[in-house]
Write a protein that holds these residues in place. Sequence first.
Motif, PDB file in Angstrom:
ATOM      1  N   LYS A 121     -62.270  69.177  -3.107  1.00  0.00           N
ATOM      2  CA  LYS A 121     -61.449  68.812  -2.234  1.00  0.00           C
ATOM      3  C   LYS A 121     -60.848  67.992  -3.198  1.00  0.00           C
ATOM      4  CE  LYS A 121     -65.061  67.751   1.317  1.00  0.00           C
ATOM      5  NZ  LYS A 121     -65.822  67.133   1.901  1.00  0.00           N
ATOM      6  N   GLY A 122     -59.464  67.534  -1.997  1.00  0.00           N
ATOM      7  CA  GLY A 122     -58.521  67.310  -3.354  1.00  0.00           C
ATOM      8  C   GLY A 122     -57.101  67.609  -3.827  1.00  0.00           C
ATOM      9  N   ALA A 123     -57.954  68.438  -4.172  1.00  0.00           N
ATOM     10  CA  ALA A 123     -56.529  68.985  -5.472  1.00  0.00           C
ATOM     11  C   ALA A 123     -55.719  70.048  -4.476  1.00  0.00           C
ATOM     12  CB  ALA A 123     -57.710  70.356  -6.390  1.00  0.00           C
ATOM     13  N   GLU A 124     -54.990  70.948  -5.353  1.00  0.00           N
ATOM     14  CA  GLU A 124     -53.848  71.465  -4.848  1.00  0.00           C
ATOM     15  C   GLU A 124     -54.259  72.628  -3.914  1.00  0.00           C
ATOM     16  OE1 GLU A 124     -49.239  73.897  -5.609  1.00  0.00           O
ATOM     17  OE2 GLU A 124     -50.980  72.585  -7.251  1.00  0.00           O
ATOM     18  N   LEU A 125     -54.277  73.173  -2.567  1.00  0.00           N
ATOM     19  CA  LEU A 125     -53.916  74.829  -1.938  1.00  0.00           C
ATOM     20  C   LEU A 125     -55.362  73.591  -1.040  1.00  0.00           C
ATOM     21  CD1 LEU A 125     -52.910  76.815  -1.577  1.00  0.00           C
ATOM     22  CD2 LEU A 125     -54.793  78.277  -3.116  1.00  0.00           C
ATOM     23  N   ALA A 126     -56.557  72.793  -1.505  1.00  0.00           N
ATOM     24  CA  ALA A 126     -58.178  72.406  -1.205  1.00  0.00           C
ATOM     25  C   ALA A 126     -57.913  72.398   0.656  1.00  0.00           C
ATOM     26  CB  ALA A 126     -58.621  71.552  -1.808  1.00  0.00           C
ATOM     27  N   GLU A 127     -56.814  72.293   1.255  1.00  0.00           N
ATOM     28  CA  GLU A 127     -56.292  72.117   2.488  1.00  0.00           C
ATOM     29  C   GLU A 127     -55.603  73.334   3.176  1.00  0.00           C
ATOM     30  OE1 GLU A 127     -54.645  69.554   6.368  1.00  0.00           O
ATOM     31  OE2 GLU A 127     -53.748  68.767   3.887  1.00  0.00           O
ATOM     32  N   SER A 128     -55.959  74.280   2.704  1.00  0.00           N
ATOM     33  CA  SER A 128     -55.840  75.835   3.323  1.00  0.00           C
ATOM     34  C   SER A 128     -56.401  76.208   2.752  1.00  0.00           C
ATOM     35  CB  SER A 128     -53.931  75.844   2.313  1.00  0.00           C
ATOM     36  OG  SER A 128     -52.775  75.054   2.908  1.00  0.00           O
ATOM     37  N   VAL A 129     -56.607  76.671   1.628  1.00  0.00           N
ATOM     38  CA  VAL A 129     -58.059  77.138   2.261  1.00  0.00           C
ATOM     39  C   VAL A 129     -59.157  76.849   2.878  1.00  0.00           C
ATOM     40  CG1 VAL A 129     -60.798  77.593  -0.061  1.00  0.00           C
ATOM     41  CG2 VAL A 129     -58.079  77.021  -1.280  1.00  0.00           C
ATOM     42  N   ALA A 130     -59.865  75.878   2.684  1.00  0.00           N
ATOM     43  CA  ALA A 130     -60.561  75.215   3.866  1.00  0.00           C
ATOM     44  C   ALA A 130     -60.319  75.752   5.471  1.00  0.00           C
ATOM     45  CB  ALA A 130     -60.891  73.351   4.121  1.00  0.00           C
ATOM     46  N   VAL A 131     -58.827  75.577   5.847  1.00  0.00           N
ATOM     47  CA  VAL A 131     -58.497  75.365   7.423  1.00  0.00           C
ATOM     48  C   VAL A 131     -58.723  77.168   7.547  1.00  0.00           C
ATOM     49  CG1 VAL A 131     -56.377  75.810   8.606  1.00  0.00           C
ATOM     50  CG2 VAL A 131     -57.280  73.558   7.529  1.00  0.00           C
ATOM     51  N   ALA A 132     -58.137  77.783   6.009  1.00  0.00           N
ATOM     52  CA  ALA A 132     -58.022  79.646   6.665  1.00  0.00           C
ATOM     53  C   ALA A 132     -59.284  80.356   6.877  1.00  0.00           C
ATOM     54  CB  ALA A 132     -57.303  79.533   4.806  1.00  0.00           C
ATOM     55  N   SER A 133     -60.138  79.516   6.787  1.00  0.00           N
ATOM     56  CA  SER A 133     -61.505  80.594   6.738  1.00  0.00           C
ATOM     57  C   SER A 133     -62.739  79.677   6.347  1.00  0.00           C
ATOM     58  CB  SER A 133     -61.517  81.821   6.264  1.00  0.00           C
ATOM     59  OG  SER A 133     -62.726  82.576   6.231  1.00  0.00           O
ATOM     60  N   ARG A 134     -63.674  79.930   6.817  1.00  0.00           N
ATOM     61  CA  ARG A 134     -65.284  79.257   6.105  1.00  0.00           C
ATOM     62  C   ARG A 134     -65.508  79.533   4.633  1.00  0.00           C
ATOM     63  NH1 ARG A 134     -69.150  79.224  10.771  1.00  0.00           N
ATOM     64  NH2 ARG A 134     -68.397  81.149  10.859  1.00  0.00           N
ATOM     65  N   HIS A 135     -65.575  81.217   4.351  1.00  0.00           N
ATOM     66  CA  HIS A 135     -65.202  82.355   3.274  1.00  0.00           C
ATOM     67  C   HIS A 135     -64.249  82.341   2.364  1.00  0.00           C
ATOM     68  CE1 HIS A 135     -68.392  85.133   5.441  1.00  0.00           C
ATOM     69  NE2 HIS A 135     -67.748  84.050   6.059  1.00  0.00           N
ATOM     70  N   ARG A 136     -64.470  82.156   0.943  1.00  0.00           N
ATOM     71  CA  ARG A 136     -63.119  82.050   0.285  1.00  0.00           C
ATOM     72  C   ARG A 136     -62.918  83.658  -0.782  1.00  0.00           C
ATOM     73  NH1 ARG A 136     -63.420  77.799   2.682  1.00  0.00           N
ATOM     74  NH2 ARG A 136     -64.174  75.764   2.114  1.00  0.00           N
ATOM     75  N   LEU A 137     -61.893  83.063  -1.158  1.00  0.00           N
ATOM     76  CA  LEU A 137     -60.965  84.547  -1.211  1.00  0.00           C
ATOM     77  C   LEU A 137     -62.263  85.026  -2.686  1.00  0.00           C
ATOM     78  CD1 LEU A 137     -57.842  85.976  -1.191  1.00  0.00           C
ATOM     79  CD2 LEU A 137     -58.916  85.995  -3.643  1.00  0.00           C
ATOM     80  N   VAL A 138     -62.586  85.703  -3.163  1.00  0.00           N
ATOM     81  CA  VAL A 138     -63.198  86.028  -4.577  1.00  0.00           C
ATOM     82  C   VAL A 138     -62.293  87.271  -5.032  1.00  0.00           C
ATOM     83  CG1 VAL A 138     -65.156  87.421  -5.033  1.00  0.00           C
ATOM     84  CG2 VAL A 138     -65.762  86.133  -3.641  1.00  0.00           C
ATOM     85  N   TRP A 139     -62.396  86.875  -6.589  1.00  0.00           N
ATOM     86  CA  TRP A 139     -60.938  88.384  -7.412  1.00  0.00           C
ATOM     87  C   TRP A 139     -61.812  88.870  -8.574  1.00  0.00           C
ATOM     88  CZ3 TRP A 139     -60.267  82.886  -7.502  1.00  0.00           C
ATOM     89  CH2 TRP A 139     -59.722  82.753  -8.926  1.00  0.00           C
ATOM     90  N   ILE A 140     -60.852  89.487  -9.039  1.00  0.00           N
ATOM     91  CA  ILE A 140     -61.528  89.817 -10.147  1.00  0.00           C
ATOM     92  C   ILE A 140     -59.990  90.737 -10.639  1.00  0.00           C
ATOM     93  CG2 ILE A 140     -63.905  91.201 -10.145  1.00  0.00           C
ATOM     94  CD1 ILE A 140     -62.771  94.233  -9.656  1.00  0.00           C
ATOM     95  N   ASP A 141     -60.498  90.645 -12.508  1.00  0.00           N
ATOM     96  CA  ASP A 141     -58.892  91.074 -13.210  1.00  0.00           C
ATOM     97  C   ASP A 141     -59.495  92.034 -13.600  1.00  0.00           C
ATOM     98  OD1 ASP A 141     -56.905  88.995 -12.211  1.00  0.00           O
ATOM     99  OD2 ASP A 141     -56.630  87.957 -13.272  1.00  0.00           O
ATOM    100  N   ILE A 142     -58.661  93.018 -13.698  1.00  0.00           N
ATOM    101  CA  ILE A 142     -58.963  94.581 -13.956  1.00  0.00           C
ATOM    102  C   ILE A 142     -57.739  94.780 -15.144  1.00  0.00           C
ATOM    103  CG2 ILE A 142     -59.894  96.934 -13.596  1.00  0.00           C
ATOM    104  CD1 ILE A 142     -60.250  96.801 -10.553  1.00  0.00           C
ATOM    105  N   LEU A 143     -59.002  95.119 -16.720  1.00  0.00           N
ATOM    106  CA  LEU A 143     -57.745  94.907 -17.804  1.00  0.00           C
ATOM    107  C   LEU A 143     -57.432  96.411 -18.263  1.00  0.00           C
ATOM    108  CD1 LEU A 143     -59.391  92.069 -20.257  1.00  0.00           C
ATOM    109  CD2 LEU A 143     -57.032  92.299 -18.873  1.00  0.00           C
ATOM    110  N   ARG A 144     -56.440  96.808 -18.278  1.00  0.00           N
ATOM    111  CA  ARG A 144     -56.028  98.694 -17.475  1.00  0.00           C
ATOM    112  C   ARG A 144     -55.124  99.098 -18.959  1.00  0.00           C
ATOM    113  NH1 ARG A 144     -58.594 101.012 -13.592  1.00  0.00           N
ATOM    114  NH2 ARG A 144     -56.889 102.325 -13.437  1.00  0.00           N
TER     115      ARG A 144
END
Length: 329
Positions: free
Chosen positions: A306-329
Amino acid sequence: MRVGYLHTELSREGPGLMLRDIVSDAPQVAALRAVIGAAEADVLVLGDMDYDAQGAALDALNAGLATPYPHAQALQGNAGIDTGLDLDGDGRLGRPRDMQAYGRFAGQSGLGILSRLPIGAPVSLNALLWQDVPGSLMSAEERDTAGDVQRLSSGGHWIVPLAPVNGPALTLMVFHATPPVFDGPEDRNGRRNADEIALWQRLLDGALDSPAPSGSFVIAGTANIDPADGEGRLEAIGDLLADPRLIDPRPASPGGAAAEAGGQTGDPALDTVDWPEPAPGNLRVDYVLPSADLRLDRPGVLWPEKGAELAESVAVASRHRLVWIDILR
């Protein structure tokens, strides 16, 4: 190459309503676009997206991004598709609980894919009957009354080939399983949820008519169950996470760790949804799981404190959070 998943909660109660809100850039939509832009995923799977045959809603969401994706694919699940049966036993037909999966209209709560890589023709597993799945937990009574009609998939299961420009092919296996709640002591949704999760292992076992991917793959979607906390048959997701053919990258976030309310068995930093407490509370229910042959870097959950950059947008967008992985090719 970054692969992400977000359960958007954009689905609406009637056809066309999600498109209306996307076109008008409703606050949730604007926040979602900010989250998508910040994630910078090369391939992003979006859950809980109402489906239309022309892909208009997904295209409209994509067009409003600061950097639109060149490829998009809308996918229709089983929600809102009528079985013709009185599945909930209330004496009425055609109600949301009489559908192949709970839904008020056909196309509700499907999935979408945005990709910087070309998307091949998806293979749908949605027509597979629940009783025909190897090891099915469908009860004898359910087989007698609806076995020839009831499909397994709720939000849907698809096998989607991608074609990376500078590397070998990659296959997405995307899904959205039913919540293992909203039923009674018969545990119908709990059993169905467990079988929806196990379907990927049955595919990899070669036990389905559809062939397993021949190369690298990534499973992405909402399993609606946590391996350590909450309701449901926790062993189902536990078995999938422990499968040696997969990697559990255990993506984490500072926001999840900071939002711990106490009483959890699992690590709160791994949570992917901010549900009300005390029940069900924050849980890990969204997953991006690569095949064991892939090399990874920097998995994560986009959940700032809370209070960090993008925190408000993340909370408004969805109760779920975006999950990611980075694949090294």
